[in-house]
Design a protein around this motif. Sequence first.
Motif, PDB file in Angstrom:
ATOM      1  N   LYS A   1       0.845  -1.187   0.000  1.00  0.00           N
ATOM      2  CA  LYS A   1       0.000   0.000   0.000  1.00  0.00           C
ATOM      3  C   LYS A   1       0.884   1.241   0.000  1.00  0.00           C
ATOM      4  O   LYS A   1       2.006   1.228   0.514  1.00  0.00           O
ATOM      5  N   ILE A   2       0.374   2.293  -0.613  1.00  0.00           N
ATOM      6  CA  ILE A   2       1.015   3.606  -0.585  1.00  0.00           C
ATOM      7  C   ILE A   2       0.047   4.548   0.111  1.00  0.00           C
ATOM      8  O   ILE A   2      -1.091   4.724  -0.330  1.00  0.00           O
ATOM      9  N   ASN A   3       0.479   5.123   1.219  1.00  0.00           N
ATOM     10  CA  ASN A   3      -0.352   6.038   1.994  1.00  0.00           C
ATOM     11  C   ASN A   3       0.456   7.296   2.261  1.00  0.00           C
ATOM     12  O   ASN A   3       1.470   7.249   2.974  1.00  0.00           O
ATOM     13  N   VAL A   4       0.047   8.396   1.663  1.00  0.00           N
ATOM     14  CA  VAL A   4       0.777   9.664   1.786  1.00  0.00           C
ATOM     15  C   VAL A   4      -0.202  10.770   2.140  1.00  0.00           C
ATOM     16  O   VAL A   4      -1.301  10.842   1.568  1.00  0.00           O
TER      17      VAL A   4
ATOM     18  N   SER B   1       4.686   9.881   4.703  1.00  0.00           N
ATOM     19  CA  SER B   1       4.283   8.531   4.345  1.00  0.00           C
ATOM     20  C   SER B   1       3.878   7.812   5.622  1.00  0.00           C
ATOM     21  O   SER B   1       4.622   7.799   6.603  1.00  0.00           O
TER      22      SER B   1
ATOM     23  N   SER C   1       3.789   3.258   4.407  1.00  0.00           N
ATOM     24  CA  SER C   1       3.691   2.666   3.072  1.00  0.00           C
ATOM     25  C   SER C   1       4.600   1.441   3.009  1.00  0.00           C
ATOM     26  O   SER C   1       5.657   1.411   3.644  1.00  0.00           O
TER      27      SER C   1
ATOM     28  N   ASP D   1       9.279   4.845   2.083  1.00  0.00           N
ATOM     29  CA  ASP D   1       8.842   6.222   2.321  1.00  0.00           C
ATOM     30  C   ASP D   1       8.905   7.009   1.010  1.00  0.00           C
ATOM     31  O   ASP D   1       9.950   7.550   0.659  1.00  0.00           O
ATOM     32  N   PRO D   2       7.803   7.071   0.254  1.00  0.00           N
ATOM     33  CA  PRO D   2       7.817   7.803  -1.015  1.00  0.00           C
ATOM     34  C   PRO D   2       7.768   9.318  -0.856  1.00  0.00           C
ATOM     35  O   PRO D   2       7.875  10.038  -1.842  1.00  0.00           O
ATOM     36  N   SER D   3       7.621   9.811   0.381  1.00  0.00           N
ATOM     37  CA  SER D   3       7.420  11.244   0.574  1.00  0.00           C
ATOM     38  C   SER D   3       8.670  11.983   1.021  1.00  0.00           C
ATOM     39  O   SER D   3       8.758  13.197   0.875  1.00  0.00           O
TER      40      SER D   3
ATOM     41  N   GLU E   1      -4.712   6.902  -0.047  1.00  0.00           N
ATOM     42  CA  GLU E   1      -4.145   5.567   0.126  1.00  0.00           C
ATOM     43  C   GLU E   1      -4.586   4.663  -1.014  1.00  0.00           C
ATOM     44  O   GLU E   1      -5.752   4.673  -1.402  1.00  0.00           O
TER      45      GLU E   1
END
Length: 301
Positions: free
Chosen positions: A29-32, A49, A52, A77-79, A298
């Motif tokens: 999952k990606i949640n930002v 993030s 994620s 951590d994509p953020s 998300e």
Amino acid sequence: MFAKTFISIALALSCVATAQAKDWEIYGKINVSAQQSDEGEGSFGELKSNASRFGIKGDYALDGDLTLVYQLEWEVDPSDEANEKNIKSRDQFIGLQGAFGTVTAGRHDTALKKSQGKVDQFGDYEADIKTLWKGENRMSDSLAYTSPSFQGFKLMLSYVMEDEADAEDAQSYALLYGDDNLKDSDWYASVAVDNQINGYDATRATVQFKVADFKLGAMVQQQKEVATGDKSDGYLASVAYPLNKWELKAQYQTLEDDNGISAGADYKLGKNTKLFGWYSSFDFDSKVDSDYIAVGIEHKF
């Protein structure tokens, strides 16, 4: 380089799973969220993030009605963070499953942590119950056992090896009843105990149930710092209510004189995608109070 190495490993494992496993999946999952935070020195904006992750899990049929089970999961951590700070290990284990239940070895959430079910309505956000309570542990050097369900009851055990000559083994136990998703049953309950986990003993009791469309949850916890013998008590109450594509939720948590309150809403955009917004405020006795407000998205895959 470190991140690329892990991604390469994950892709290689997925190829192995494709060739050999009875059932496997790559998931995550990606949640930002965009967040405004005030931790006592003024308000500031940040992109966060919220745990994620991606992983691979599967099972493989063996002789004697046994099944090999495995999972390799990492937080990303994509953020914000980059390079080696971007990849963190989560649950990673291998084990055997059969009529006796499931036994695994590796890195695990403890039985006490798992016993909370879905009561924490703000898990992975600033108001995650770990903000006030001890016991939200993922331990290395762990052996774990989950029993088969017997008339709705299930037993979970975690044994954490000492890993050092002057350390002590630690244990976590939980007895669960019902379905924590509240789909197969209208209520869920658990009692759990930590012994020497990360320097703390803890006892936790959890219950969640449906009344009409409301999901009502409650938890109580007592924790003791092993080195000092200091004890603390707290409780949590949560509620969630679905309204068309919305889910409204609120939560209150205490530990002695510290407390936090949160309110938020999720909006479903599709089967695996949602928008969300929430506000959390903490009143601390021994440190500066804090406030947070966030909106985000998300997607699960």
